[in-house]
Design a protein around this motif. Structure first.
Motif: not given
Length: 94
Positions: A66-72
């Motif tokens: 939810v917070v950092r979708p690209r990173f995940v």
């Protein structure tokens, strides 16, 4: 005691001494693998911890998604490629 029994007892004793020397030599040679085995043990402990704490890890993954979708998603793609590589290597080895 008959001479044959004495000879067999002496042979048995010599074999036992030789086996003890071989065990000692094997332990000396195996000491070189101690750091590797400790590393493997640490990885196995980490895997066991992850299995025992799966709900916590899942919650953290959802939060990060939810917070950092690209990173995940970037790390999920890397994990998927790594998993596929492990499966292919495992199939080649077996």
């Amino acid at each position: 005691m008959s001479p044959e029994l004495v000879e067999l007892a002496l042979r048995k004793q010599r074999l036992q001494i030789r086996c003890a020397e071989q065990r000692t030599a094997l332990v000396r040679h195996a000491e070189a693998f101690t750091p590797l085995m400790r590393g493997v043990d640490r990885v196995m402990d980490g895997v066991a911890w992850a299995r025992n704490n799966a709900p916590i890890l899942s919650g953290m993954a959802v939060f990060l998604l939810v917070v950092r979708p690209r990173f995940v998603l970037r790390w999920a793609r890397r994990g998927w490629v790594g998993w596929q590589l492990v499966r292919r290597v495992r199939n080649l080895v077996s």
